[in-house]
Design an enzyme around this catalytic site. Structure first.
Site, PDB file in Angstrom:
ATOM      1  N   PRO A 161       0.835  -1.209   0.000  1.00 40.46           N
ATOM      2  CA  PRO A 161       0.000   0.000   0.000  1.00 40.46           C
ATOM      3  C   PRO A 161       0.868   1.257   0.000  1.00 40.46           C
ATOM      4  CG  PRO A 161      -0.338  -1.288   2.019  1.00 40.46           C
ATOM      5  CD  PRO A 161       0.725  -1.980   1.230  1.00 40.46           C
ATOM      6  N   GLU A 162       0.487   2.228  -0.819  1.00 44.59           N
ATOM      7  CA  GLU A 162       1.208   3.502  -0.841  1.00 44.59           C
ATOM      8  C   GLU A 162       0.412   4.540  -0.051  1.00 44.59           C
ATOM      9  OE1 GLU A 162       3.456   4.942  -3.872  1.00 44.59           O
ATOM     10  OE2 GLU A 162       3.542   3.118  -5.064  1.00 44.59           O
ATOM     11  N   ARG A 187       2.483 -12.221   4.981  1.00 48.67           N
ATOM     12  CA  ARG A 187       3.942 -12.294   4.793  1.00 48.67           C
ATOM     13  C   ARG A 187       4.730 -11.711   5.960  1.00 48.67           C
ATOM     14  NH1 ARG A 187       5.699 -10.695  -1.065  1.00 48.67           N
ATOM     15  NH2 ARG A 187       7.675 -11.386  -0.196  1.00 48.67           N
ATOM     16  N   HIS A 195      -3.665 -15.992   9.341  1.00 48.49           N
ATOM     17  CA  HIS A 195      -2.616 -14.974   9.456  1.00 48.49           C
ATOM     18  C   HIS A 195      -3.080 -13.747  10.245  1.00 48.49           C
ATOM     19  CE1 HIS A 195      -0.640 -17.436   6.483  1.00 48.49           C
ATOM     20  NE2 HIS A 195      -1.611 -17.209   5.615  1.00 48.49           N
TER      21      HIS A 195
END
Ligand SMILES: [Zn+2]
Length: 272
Positions: free
Chosen positions: A2-3, A119, A96
């Site tokens: 995400p930016e 991740r 997760h």
């Protein structure tokens, strides 16, 4: 990853859903990579605290908390795959999931804020001093400060835009797109850019980021409430990942070069 516009949209979406609520309990997965502050300290700091505000600093989501006149901040960095979900307790917990904050108060009954990260590059921490991030804020920096920031630097402007200790939160897409809109070649040495060029660049950067935030705003419910990042990168890319395609302004094929290890896209005719 995400930016800045995505992080801003997520922070706003979470704010709308949980501000004013009190954290009643905290569960953590205790996976070591995720917790920059030890998980028991995070749980201790959060439990009983009120969520005053959720906002963005750079690419970090900052949750302002207060408890018995003491204030602190819960910092959430999403990393590559981190997601924040606001769910009801009966919603199945996704795989997760690394943290669950149970929140009371507000309409709609008990809510849970869940941090999910496959991740595990995301990071959670607590700070007692106001988090300011490593660099300046691209949306609010003044023209004078913007010019001073880049003064005398010898790196290519593309690399400088990505340098998080100068401006925080600008990623590859927004760097390429703003340089195109400002008509500046990405390899130009920062120190040689004119005042007028830096002015155009600052304007373009703000426009590109604001435009993406507006677009992201319409799909925040997908991001926060459900599972998925779909519909986020809706920004109409003029150069980014358009290698070989005609420039939308002049028809020249878009070129791709590598600067500082990052793929960089530009029009050799429109950008000087
Ligand atoms: Zn062109």
């Amino acid at each position: 990853m995400p930016e800045l516009p995505e992080v801003e949209t997520i922070a706003n979406g979470v704010h709308d859903r949980i501000h004013g609520r009190t954290i009643r309990s905290v569960w953590t997965s205790n996976k070591p990579q995720t917790f920059k502050t030890p998980p028991d300290q995070i749980a201790e700091a959060l439990t009983g605290s009120r969520v005053d505000r959720v906002h963005r600093v750079g690419k970090t989501i900052v949750v302002d908390l207060s408890r018995r006149r003491k204030t602190m901040q819960f910092l959430i960095h999403l990393g590559m795959t981190g997601r924040l979900l606001v769910s009801t307790p009966d919603t199945p917990i996704p795989p997760h999931t690394h943290a669950i904050l149970t929140l009371s108060g507000g309409s709609g009954g008990i809510k849970e804020l869940r941090f999910v990260d496959a991740r595990r590059f995301g990071r959670l921490s607590i700070t007692e001093t106001a988090y300011e991030g490593p660099g300046s804020e691209p949306l609010t920096i003044s023209l004078e400060d913007f010019i001073v920031l880049f003064h005398h630097r010898k790196t290519p402007i593309k690399a400088a835009l990505l340098n998080q200790s100068l401006l925080h939160g600008v990623g590859n897409i927004y760097a390429d797109e703003s340089l195109f809109r400002a008509g500046i070649r990405p390899r130009r040495q920062v120190g040689r850019l004119t005042r007028a060029e830096l002015g155009r660049l600052r304007t373009a950067l703000v426009e590109v980021i604001r435009h993406a935030i507006e677009l992201g705003g319409s799909s925040v419910s997908d991001y926060v409430d459900a599972d998925g990042v779909r519909g986020f990168f809706q920004l109409e890319h003029r150069v980014y990942l358009r290698t070989g395609e005609p420039c939308l302004v002049c028809g020249t094929p878009i070129q791709r070069i590598v600067i500082g290890g990052r793929g960089t896209h530009f029009c050799s005719r429109c950008q000087k």
